[in-house]
Design an enzyme around this catalytic site. Structure first.
Site, PDB file in Angstrom:
ATOM      1  N   LYS A  80      36.153  -9.535 -21.397  1.00 25.81           N
ATOM      2  CA  LYS A  80      34.757  -9.389 -21.834  1.00 25.81           C
ATOM      3  C   LYS A  80      34.557  -8.076 -22.585  1.00 25.81           C
ATOM      4  O   LYS A  80      33.975  -8.037 -23.666  1.00 25.81           O
ATOM      5  CB  LYS A  80      33.809  -9.438 -20.620  1.00 25.81           C
ATOM      6  CG  LYS A  80      33.803 -10.756 -19.889  1.00 25.81           C
ATOM      7  CD  LYS A  80      32.789 -10.786 -18.771  1.00 25.81           C
ATOM      8  CE  LYS A  80      33.082  -9.759 -17.679  1.00 25.81           C
ATOM      9  NZ  LYS A  80      34.350 -10.004 -16.981  1.00 25.81           N
ATOM     10  N   THR A  81      35.037  -7.005 -21.992  1.00 21.22           N
ATOM     11  CA  THR A  81      34.869  -5.702 -22.625  1.00 21.22           C
ATOM     12  C   THR A  81      35.663  -5.664 -23.930  1.00 21.22           C
ATOM     13  O   THR A  81      35.208  -5.116 -24.936  1.00 21.22           O
ATOM     14  CB  THR A  81      35.320  -4.588 -21.655  1.00 21.22           C
ATOM     15  OG1 THR A  81      34.563  -4.726 -20.449  1.00 21.22           O
ATOM     16  CG2 THR A  81      35.085  -3.219 -22.239  1.00 21.22           C
ATOM     17  N   ASP A 123      27.363  -4.449 -22.183  1.00 21.56           N
ATOM     18  CA  ASP A 123      28.446  -4.717 -21.223  1.00 21.56           C
ATOM     19  C   ASP A 123      27.868  -4.651 -19.800  1.00 21.56           C
ATOM     20  O   ASP A 123      26.826  -4.028 -19.582  1.00 21.56           O
ATOM     21  CB  ASP A 123      29.557  -3.661 -21.384  1.00 21.56           C
ATOM     22  CG  ASP A 123      30.891  -4.123 -20.770  1.00 21.56           C
ATOM     23  OD1 ASP A 123      30.971  -5.267 -20.273  1.00 21.56           O
ATOM     24  OD2 ASP A 123      31.858  -3.327 -20.797  1.00 21.56           O
ATOM     25  N   GLU A 124      28.535  -5.271 -18.841  1.00 19.94           N
ATOM     26  CA  GLU A 124      28.124  -5.245 -17.423  1.00 19.94           C
ATOM     27  C   GLU A 124      26.646  -5.624 -17.266  1.00 19.94           C
ATOM     28  O   GLU A 124      25.892  -4.984 -16.524  1.00 19.94           O
ATOM     29  CB  GLU A 124      28.357  -3.849 -16.801  1.00 19.94           C
ATOM     30  CG  GLU A 124      29.755  -3.282 -16.995  1.00 19.94           C
ATOM     31  CD  GLU A 124      30.773  -3.800 -15.992  1.00 19.94           C
ATOM     32  OE1 GLU A 124      30.431  -4.686 -15.179  1.00 19.94           O
ATOM     33  OE2 GLU A 124      31.920  -3.332 -16.053  1.00 19.94           O
ATOM     34  N   ARG A 175      40.808  -5.867  -9.531  1.00 22.05           N
ATOM     35  CA  ARG A 175      41.296  -4.692 -10.249  1.00 22.05           C
ATOM     36  C   ARG A 175      42.815  -4.708 -10.322  1.00 22.05           C
ATOM     37  O   ARG A 175      43.418  -4.006 -11.126  1.00 22.05           O
ATOM     38  CB  ARG A 175      40.870  -3.366  -9.563  1.00 22.05           C
ATOM     39  CG  ARG A 175      39.374  -3.083  -9.439  1.00 22.05           C
ATOM     40  CD  ARG A 175      38.642  -3.239 -10.710  1.00 22.05           C
ATOM     41  NE  ARG A 175      38.071  -4.571 -10.800  1.00 22.05           N
ATOM     42  CZ  ARG A 175      37.651  -5.120 -11.939  1.00 22.05           C
ATOM     43  NH1 ARG A 175      37.749  -4.462 -13.071  1.00 22.05           N
ATOM     44  NH2 ARG A 175      37.144  -6.329 -11.961  1.00 22.05           N
ATOM     45  N   GLN A 195      30.304 -10.063 -10.033  1.00 18.75           N
ATOM     46  CA  GLN A 195      30.556  -8.625  -9.911  1.00 18.75           C
ATOM     47  C   GLN A 195      29.265  -7.817  -9.861  1.00 18.75           C
ATOM     48  O   GLN A 195      29.268  -6.619 -10.138  1.00 18.75           O
ATOM     49  CB  GLN A 195      31.416  -8.136 -11.081  1.00 18.75           C
ATOM     50  CG  GLN A 195      32.802  -8.745 -11.100  1.00 18.75           C
ATOM     51  CD  GLN A 195      33.676  -8.098 -12.148  1.00 18.75           C
ATOM     52  OE1 GLN A 195      33.981  -6.907 -12.086  1.00 18.75           O
ATOM     53  NE2 GLN A 195      34.080  -8.863 -13.145  1.00 18.75           N
TER      54      GLN A 195
END
Ligand code: ATP
Ligand code: MG
Length: 750
Positions: free
Chosen positions: A49-50, A235-236, A632, A279
């Site tokens: 995504k990033t 983002d996020e 992660r 998340q």
């Protein structure tokens, strides 16, 4: 800017764009090259995504769809913004100084600098940080005669902040008041707002609120930004709050409830957001998961891109993450896959206590580094800051270089240094630096002026600050209030010193110090997450002292020896780090990052998931945090727990985290042999709550519907019986369901 005037740049441009898109899979490419209109990328961890956002930025600029100054890109932290800028510049091969690539707060502050006058501020307005804002809240509360013990400035401040994040001003807040506490907050809120305006100042939350005001009240400003920003990227997005949501909506047009100014031009609605509902871990800071879940309702014509290929982790790690998150009810289903192969099973390890756990983690780190793994590839995550301490001690002892991200190393934390200053002063009454540090912490009415008078007097008469403080009536220029305050403080110190002279164990001395000086009460009264964290750290420090008492040689015992050991420990980190640093951090800080090898320690119910979250119905958010932690890991994942742990000042016997039970056996490699203690003693090693009597005779078997009572959680009913002696019990107190080992847990039939 690419030009079409000659054939060569064209070809160069095409090659460049092809190159840009080459490192992307088809759905990623689709997202990067998406044309006009809203775009949602809702996808699981590690799916790029990033990376898509970064490539899209470069693509927009490179193809001339937007100029550098026509893009607004929002990241969650300044560090993330800086990293994204570096990547974009690398992709573009040019600087991007004029691009608005920053956090929400920075972007809003920049807008306000330009137009502050419209809202009655001058352009030179100050921004109050959290500490400044708290001081102002305190002043307002004092002015209104609010009892700071009953309603602490911090608790009032957090209410005000939450209201602002929901775009509720003082009047709106007052309209919703339901308790005396909220009534009080409403009063303080009003005065606080007046004071801020009078000081030409904004607090952090105001940056967003005022920017929203600016765009709502002044259509010409709104139109200016709407046409300036041809593309907005975030983002996020799952962690945005309502104020941030509204701000974005105003900038792009459209969104929930339509445009408030109905009839106006719609805006370009070129909003691209990426996020992962699994998340979302910041609801305690008013983040609202609906912002991402409702995106398709807000923008019915949104292009939705799903990314399912994960490029970060092995299939085993992904399956583990999926298995855990599946237990959340409110979850968009997602299926992640990877080409990185099956990989090794998730290693689940049990230990007798947190020291054995830390020894294992550090031992593995040493082994891996020996095998050629760089320290920079290793990360250890934990739920609360206080858990890093035992690990830090072990790392220091084995001389392994490490860093604590987003936090301060244990012995550098303010509360620990305060505690050390108290002990140092008790050990050494001459210590003016320590005295100065803690004389008015917690606040006891010894202000800066009085303090300098004490120090000056001690200096001129040639006595210790302590002696001076104990005879305040001989100090010239002190007011009666200060004299009284010093007398009281002197008495407390004298009492503590006497204890030290009598040789009470250091742990007890520290415990008494933190209680009798009011330090723990001060934190207690704040009722904030931060203060609770500080209090947990202090209890952890008491634990350090108790360990010292229990293990020091008789010749090396006592307060002086303890202080010396602490001084050396806190000085031990100026080693070379050319092979990188092992990274330690809380699970919250790990968002967005990746490491080849990850350890998650403290996987016990009550620690992770955190007991506070369980009490407040936050289990699903804890599970999302677990999902963040697991995802992660690129190659190897370790989950460890301790059967007994001293944390927050109490020894508890842990039940393994419910998240561990959610991992299917075929994905894990479990070494959870019963502890030495469990084999040799009849006391159950997994029993919860220190001091509970041995209960749950091994012969007892439970059936569905049986009423049971648990030593710590109280009454409950059996809602499931699973192989391996596991019972599922729903507890009446909080409605939580826990998996327990029937044989070991402190439960009995009722
Ligand atoms: P998170 O949800 O954790 O924030 P994310 O979806 O933002 O994850 P990224 O950090 O962008 O994922 O990507 C994860 C890793 O996968 C990164 O190392 C990234 O470089 C790599 N990656 C993503 N897409 C590709 C691709 N198409 N080819 C090669 N590597 C990729
Ligand atoms: Mg990301």
């Amino acid at each position: 800017m690419p030009s079409a005037s000659t054939a060569t740049p064209d070809r160069a441009e095409n090659e460049r764009v092809a190159e840009l898109l080459a490192g992307l899979n088809p759905p990623q490419r689709e997202a990067v090259t998406h044309g006009q209109g809203p775009l949602l990328i809702l996808a699981g961890a590690g799916t790029g995504k990033t990376r898509v956002l970064t490539h899209r930025l470069a693509y927009l600029v490179y193809t001339g769809r937007a100029g550098i100054g026509e893009i607004l890109a929002i990241t969650f932290t300044n560090k993330a913004a800086q990293e994204m800028r570096e990547r974009v510049e690398l992709l573009l091969g040019r600087r991007t100084r004029g691009m608005w690539l920053m956090t929400f707060h920075s972007a809003c502050a920049r807008m306000l600098r330009a137009d502050a006058e419209r809202l009655g501020y001058s352009r030179q307005f100050s921004i109050y940080d959290q500490a400044d804002a708290r001081r102002l809240v305190k002043r307002c509360a004092d002015e209104l005669g609010v009892d700071p013990k009953r309603f602490t400035p911090a608790s009032v401040q957090s209410q005000i902040s939450d209201a602002k994040n929901r775009l509720r001003d003082a009047a709106a807040y007052r309209g919703l008041v339901e308790s005396y506490f909220e009534q009080t907050v409403a009063d303080v809120f009003e005065l606080y707002e007046r004071e801020l305006l009078r000081s030409n100042a904004l607090d952090f939350d105001d940056l967003l609120v005022r920017a929203v005001n600016l765009l709502e009240l002044f259509p010409e400003v709104r139109d200016r930004y709407r046409s300036a920003f041809r593309h907005v990227l975030v983002d996020e997005y799952q962690d945005t709050n309502y104020a941030q949501y509204r701000w974005l909506q105003l900038l792009v047009g459209g969104g929930r409830g339509g445009d408030a100014q109905g009839g106006r031009e719609e805006g370009q609605r070129n909003l691209a957001v990426v996020g992962d509902d699994s998340q979302s871990i910041y609801s305690f800071r008013s983040a609202d998961i609906r912002n991402i879940l409702d995106f398709e309702d807000d923008f019915p014509d949104a292009k939705v891109v799903k990314l399912e290929q994960n490029y970060r982790s092995t299939q085993t790690i992904l399956s583990a993450a999926n298995a855990v998150i599946r237990n959340n009810r409110s979850q968009k289903p997602k299926s992640l896959w990877t080409e990185l192969g099956e990989g090794d099973p998730v290693k689940v390890r049990a230990f007798d206590d947190e020291h054995a756990e830390a020894r294992f983690v550090v031992g593995e780190i040493e082994r891996l580094v020996e095998e050629g793994v760089s320290r920079a590839e290793l990360a250890v995550f934990y739920r609360t800051n206080a858990q890093s301490r035992v690990l830090e001690d072990t790392l220091v002892r084995r001389e392994i270089a490490y860093q604590v991200v987003g936090g301060t190393k244990f012995y550098e934390r303010a509360e620990i240094r305060d505690a050390v200053a108290y002990l140092q002063l008790i050990a050494n009454p001459q210590d003016a630096v320590s005295f100065t540090r803690i004389a008015n912490t917690p606040r006891r009415g010894i202000g800066q002026t009085s303090l300098s008078r004490v120090l000056a007097h001690a200096g001129s008469v040639g006595i210790s600050v302590w002696e001076a403080a104990c005879t305040p009536d001989t100090i010239p220029g002190l007011g009666t209030a200060a004299i009284k305050a010093l007398c009281r403080f002197g008495e407390t110190l004298a009492r503590l010193k006497q204890k030290a002279d009598e040789g009470v164990p250091v742990g007890d001395l520290l415990d008494a110090t933190l209680h009798e000086t009011g330090y723990l009460d001060m934190l207690e009264a704040e009722r904030t997450i931060e203060a609770q964290g500080r209090s947990e750290n202090l209890h952890e420090f008491i634990e350090v002292a108790r360990e010292f008492d229990a293990t020091a040689d008789p010749g090396e015992a006592g307060l002086d020896a303890f202080l010396q050991q602490i001084a050396l420990l806190s000085d031990a980190d100026s080693r070379s780090d050319d092979e990188g640093l092992v990274t330690l951090m809380t699970l919250h800080n790990a968002k967005g990052l990746e490491y080849p090898i990850v350890f998650i320690i403290g996987c016990e119910d009550g620690v992770f998931p955190h007991s506070r979250a369980l009490d407040e119905g936050g289990l699903e958010e804890e599970r999302r945090l677990c999902y963040v932690g697991i995802t992660r890991a690129m190659r190897d994942l370790y989950l460890t727990y301790a059967r007994a742990r001293s944390l927050f000042g109490a020894r508890t016997y842990g039940v393994p985290s419910r998240f561990l039970f959610e991992l299917p056996d075929e994905l894990t490699d479990r070494e959870e042999a019963p502890s030495a203690r469990a084999r040799s003693e009849p006391v159950p090693s997994w029993a919860h709550a220190a001091g509970s009597p041995p209960v749950g005779p091994s012969a007892v078997s439970y059936r569905l519907g049986d009423d049971v009572v648990h030593a710590a959680f109280g009454d409950g009913v059996v809602t499931g019986v699973e192989p391996g002696g596991i019972v599922v019990v729903r507890f009446a107190s909080d409605g939580s369901e826990r998996k327990l080992m029937a044989e070991y847990a402190p439960i009995s039939p009722r």
